[in-house]
Design a protein around this motif. Structure first.
Motif, mmCIF file in Angstrom:
data_model
loop_
_atom_site.group_PDB
_atom_site.id
_atom_site.type_symbol
_atom_site.label_atom_id
_atom_site.label_comp_id
_atom_site.label_asym_id
_atom_site.label_seq_id
_atom_site.Cartn_x
_atom_site.Cartn_y
_atom_site.Cartn_z
ATOM 1 N N THR A 23 -7.453 52.355 3.927
ATOM 2 C CA THR A 23 -7.929 53.500 4.702
ATOM 3 C C THR A 23 -7.076 53.847 5.923
ATOM 4 O O THR A 23 -7.260 54.903 6.511
ATOM 5 C CB THR A 23 -9.390 53.289 5.146
ATOM 6 O OG1 THR A 23 -9.499 52.046 5.837
ATOM 7 C CG2 THR A 23 -10.327 53.283 3.954
ATOM 8 N N ASP A 62 -21.378 45.291 7.636
ATOM 9 C CA ASP A 62 -22.040 44.365 8.561
ATOM 10 C C ASP A 62 -21.653 42.893 8.361
ATOM 11 O O ASP A 62 -21.422 42.197 9.347
ATOM 12 C CB ASP A 62 -23.562 44.533 8.455
ATOM 13 C CG ASP A 62 -23.987 45.939 8.834
ATOM 14 O OD1 ASP A 62 -23.932 46.277 10.025
ATOM 15 O OD2 ASP A 62 -24.348 46.708 7.929
ATOM 16 N N TYR A 107 -12.920 52.836 8.666
ATOM 17 C CA TYR A 107 -12.741 54.261 8.360
ATOM 18 C C TYR A 107 -13.325 54.531 6.972
ATOM 19 O O TYR A 107 -12.670 55.054 6.075
ATOM 20 C CB TYR A 107 -11.250 54.632 8.430
ATOM 21 C CG TYR A 107 -10.997 56.108 8.626
ATOM 22 C CD1 TYR A 107 -11.279 56.716 9.843
ATOM 23 C CD2 TYR A 107 -10.472 56.890 7.596
ATOM 24 C CE1 TYR A 107 -11.049 58.070 10.029
ATOM 25 C CE2 TYR A 107 -10.232 58.237 7.775
ATOM 26 C CZ TYR A 107 -10.525 58.825 8.998
ATOM 27 O OH TYR A 107 -10.293 60.173 9.175
ATOM 28 N N GLN A 144 -19.237 55.813 7.528
ATOM 29 C CA GLN A 144 -19.545 56.194 8.916
ATOM 30 C C GLN A 144 -18.282 56.357 9.759
ATOM 31 O O GLN A 144 -18.171 57.300 10.541
ATOM 32 C CB GLN A 144 -20.458 55.150 9.572
ATOM 33 C CG GLN A 144 -21.870 55.113 9.004
ATOM 34 C CD GLN A 144 -22.648 56.398 9.254
ATOM 35 O OE1 GLN A 144 -22.553 57.003 10.313
ATOM 36 N NE2 GLN A 144 -23.421 56.824 8.275
HETATM 37 P P1 NDP Z 1 -17.924 51.155 4.779
HETATM 38 O O1 NDP Z 1 -18.141 50.153 3.688
HETATM 39 O O2 NDP Z 1 -17.791 52.567 4.355
HETATM 40 O O3 NDP Z 1 -16.617 50.689 5.609
HETATM 41 C C1 NDP Z 1 -15.383 50.656 4.990
HETATM 42 C C2 NDP Z 1 -14.308 50.639 6.046
HETATM 43 O O4 NDP Z 1 -14.315 49.394 6.742
HETATM 44 C C3 NDP Z 1 -12.928 50.830 5.481
HETATM 45 O O5 NDP Z 1 -12.186 51.617 6.383
HETATM 46 C C4 NDP Z 1 -12.392 49.410 5.458
HETATM 47 O O6 NDP Z 1 -10.987 49.408 5.584
HETATM 48 C C5 NDP Z 1 -12.999 48.868 6.740
HETATM 49 N N1 NDP Z 1 -13.052 47.421 6.805
HETATM 50 C C6 NDP Z 1 -13.589 46.581 5.889
HETATM 51 N N2 NDP Z 1 -13.492 45.317 6.309
HETATM 52 C C7 NDP Z 1 -12.880 45.353 7.522
HETATM 53 C C8 NDP Z 1 -12.487 44.380 8.452
HETATM 54 N N3 NDP Z 1 -12.709 43.082 8.202
HETATM 55 N N4 NDP Z 1 -11.891 44.793 9.605
HETATM 56 C C9 NDP Z 1 -11.681 46.095 9.839
HETATM 57 N N5 NDP Z 1 -12.028 47.084 8.989
HETATM 58 C C10 NDP Z 1 -12.608 46.704 7.844
HETATM 59 O O7 NDP Z 1 -19.056 50.966 5.884
HETATM 60 P P2 NDP Z 1 -20.266 51.976 6.233
HETATM 61 O O8 NDP Z 1 -19.717 53.191 6.873
HETATM 62 O O9 NDP Z 1 -21.172 52.111 5.051
HETATM 63 O O10 NDP Z 1 -21.060 51.110 7.314
HETATM 64 C C11 NDP Z 1 -20.543 50.919 8.618
HETATM 65 C C12 NDP Z 1 -21.695 50.601 9.561
HETATM 66 O O11 NDP Z 1 -22.561 51.720 9.634
HETATM 67 C C13 NDP Z 1 -22.555 49.431 9.120
HETATM 68 O O12 NDP Z 1 -22.966 48.742 10.276
HETATM 69 C C14 NDP Z 1 -23.743 50.091 8.463
HETATM 70 O O13 NDP Z 1 -24.924 49.304 8.491
HETATM 71 C C15 NDP Z 1 -23.883 51.324 9.327
HETATM 72 N N6 NDP Z 1 -24.555 52.477 8.730
HETATM 73 C C16 NDP Z 1 -24.144 52.941 7.507
HETATM 74 C C17 NDP Z 1 -24.717 54.060 6.962
HETATM 75 C C18 NDP Z 1 -24.204 54.639 5.673
HETATM 76 O O14 NDP Z 1 -24.695 55.677 5.276
HETATM 77 N N7 NDP Z 1 -23.231 54.067 4.971
HETATM 78 C C19 NDP Z 1 -25.813 54.785 7.650
HETATM 79 C C20 NDP Z 1 -26.091 54.273 8.983
HETATM 80 C C21 NDP Z 1 -25.489 53.137 9.458
HETATM 81 P P3 NDP Z 1 -9.968 48.921 4.437
HETATM 82 O O15 NDP Z 1 -10.744 48.782 3.148
HETATM 83 O O16 NDP Z 1 -8.891 49.930 4.420
HETATM 84 O O17 NDP Z 1 -9.467 47.609 4.927
#
Ligand code: NDP
Ligand code: MG
Length: 330
Positions: free
Chosen positions: A54, A84, A26, A29
């Motif tokens: 989150t 990723d 969360y 994206q």
């Molecule tokens: P974020 O870094 O924003 O994701 C953070 C979220 O992931 C938080 O909710 C965090 O939760 C959660 N999280 C982290 N580790 C884990 C885990 N081990 N298990 C479950 N939840 C977890 O990611 P993005 O949105 O930047 O990227 C997500 C995907 O989208 C990637 O594949 C990226 O390549 C792709 N993408 C991203 C773009 C962008 O603009 N950012 C554009 C297009 C694609 P908490 O910290 O609460 O645990």
């Protein structure tokens, strides 16, 4: 080769209406996807780490949230929307053991699929829907009745309907309002890595630093070097973004245009192009992927050391002082 582009008339959102969508992550994206899909009428549940920051945020936004396992329970589609490097472990430990035929795995970037870090079983569909913009824009444009152009790709088509599902999901994000471009996981992954390494992240930051340091080493004031090589970059990039090189050149002086066209190719010369090709080759042959996967397994020693050095740049120190004069940046 030009690609297929799809619009709202090509999408059938009903094909996902009986499927619960698990949005894992969360952040940038994840939040945008969860909110847009919910507003588009889909059933959404967010899955994140227990004790993370989150989960409460999702609940406060009115979206049911729980652990990854809870979100995946009974889900028809599972979207991987967290960083990723963390995805393979979560996939292997928490998701793969409970996968059932007919389920759909979705990613927003192809790295882990293309380089074999996540290998879903053959009886599930595997698709990519990748908005070409950050999450906050995916959300804001949706609320304004617009959308962000997005990429779709089918990695594995167990049901024979994988593309239909990808289009329906993209439609739920609002992307079909702008246009959805069909690509492949390979093309998206390799071009994304190349762009960020050679041009938009690596290329531009190294170009700015090299220009700044050249002027400072020649005895010019760092403040001037900052303005000329860093600050004004945005002006130029904004013009290119709005209307390409032709618009940018309408707004700069003839002296600037002449310098641009005669000197630019001397900076980015054949040697640079040759090294760009080498960088691309290491993306294509998997060397970069192996390096980055092993770097993560080793707890990122090189990444951390580089981040520490880069946190102390003269360019940023001067820049911070200059930006303090720019009240409009707050
Ligand atoms: P974020 O870094 O924003 O994701 C953070 C979220 O992931 C938080 O909710 C965090 O939760 C959660 N999280 C982290 N580790 C884990 C885990 N081990 N298990 C479950 N939840 C977890 O990611 P993005 O949105 O930047 O990227 C997500 C995907 O989208 C990637 O594949 C990226 O390549 C792709 N993408 C991203 C773009 C962008 O603009 N950012 C554009 C297009 C694609 P908490 O910290 O609460 O645990
Ligand atoms: Mg990228």
């Amino acid at each position: 080769m030009s690609l297929n582009i799809y619009y709202a008339k090509d999408a059938d959102p009903a094909c996902l209406s009986d499927k619960k969508i698990a949005v894992l992550g969360y952040g940038s994206q994840g939040r945008a996807h969860a909110l847009n899909l919910k507003d588009s009428g889909f059933e959404v549940m967010v899955g994140v780490r227990p004790g993370g920051n989150t989960m409460d945020q999702a609940k406060a936004d009115g979206i049911p949230a729980g652990t990854v396992e809870e979100a995946c329970q009974g889900a028809g589609l599972i979207a991987f929307l967290f960083p990723d490097p963390s995805q393979p472990e979560v996939f292997n430990k928490l998701v793969a053991p409970n996968l059932k035929p007919g389920q759909i795995i979705l990613v927003a970037h192809g790295f882990n699929l293309h380089y074999g870090q996540m290998v879903p079983p053959p009886e599930v569909d595997v698709i990519m829907v990748a908005p070409k913009g950050p999450g906050n824009l995916v959300r804001e444009l949706y609320k304004m009745g617009q959308g962000i152009p997005s990429l779709i790709a089918v990695h594995q088509d167990a049901s024979g309907r994988a593309k239909e599902f990808a289009l329906a999901y993209a439609h739920g994000l609002g992307a079909t309002r702008a246009g959805v471009v069909e690509t492949t996981i390979q093309e998206e992954t390799e071009t994304d890595l190349f762009g960020e390494q050679a041009v938009i992240c690596g290329g531009i930051s190294s170009l700015i630093k090299a220009g700044f340091e050249t002027l400072v080493e020649a005895g010019y004031a760092p403040e001037m070097a900052f303005f000329e090589c860093c600050h004004e970059m945005k002006l130029i990039v904004d013009l290119i973004y709005q209307g390409g090189m032709k618009r940018m050149r309408r707004f700069i002086s003839d002296t600037a245009k002449y310098g641009d066209m005669t000197r630019g190719p001397r900076v980015i010369d054949e040697q640079v192009r040759r090294r760009m090709k080498e960088i691309l080759a290491k993306i294509q042959n998997g060397e970069f992927a192996r390096e980055w996967v092993l770097e993560n397994q080793a707890n990122r020693p090189v990444y951390n050391a580089l981040m520490e050095t880069e946190a102390k740049l003269d360019l940023d120190e001067v820049g911070d002082r200059m930006r303090a004069m720019m009240g409009w940046l707050d």
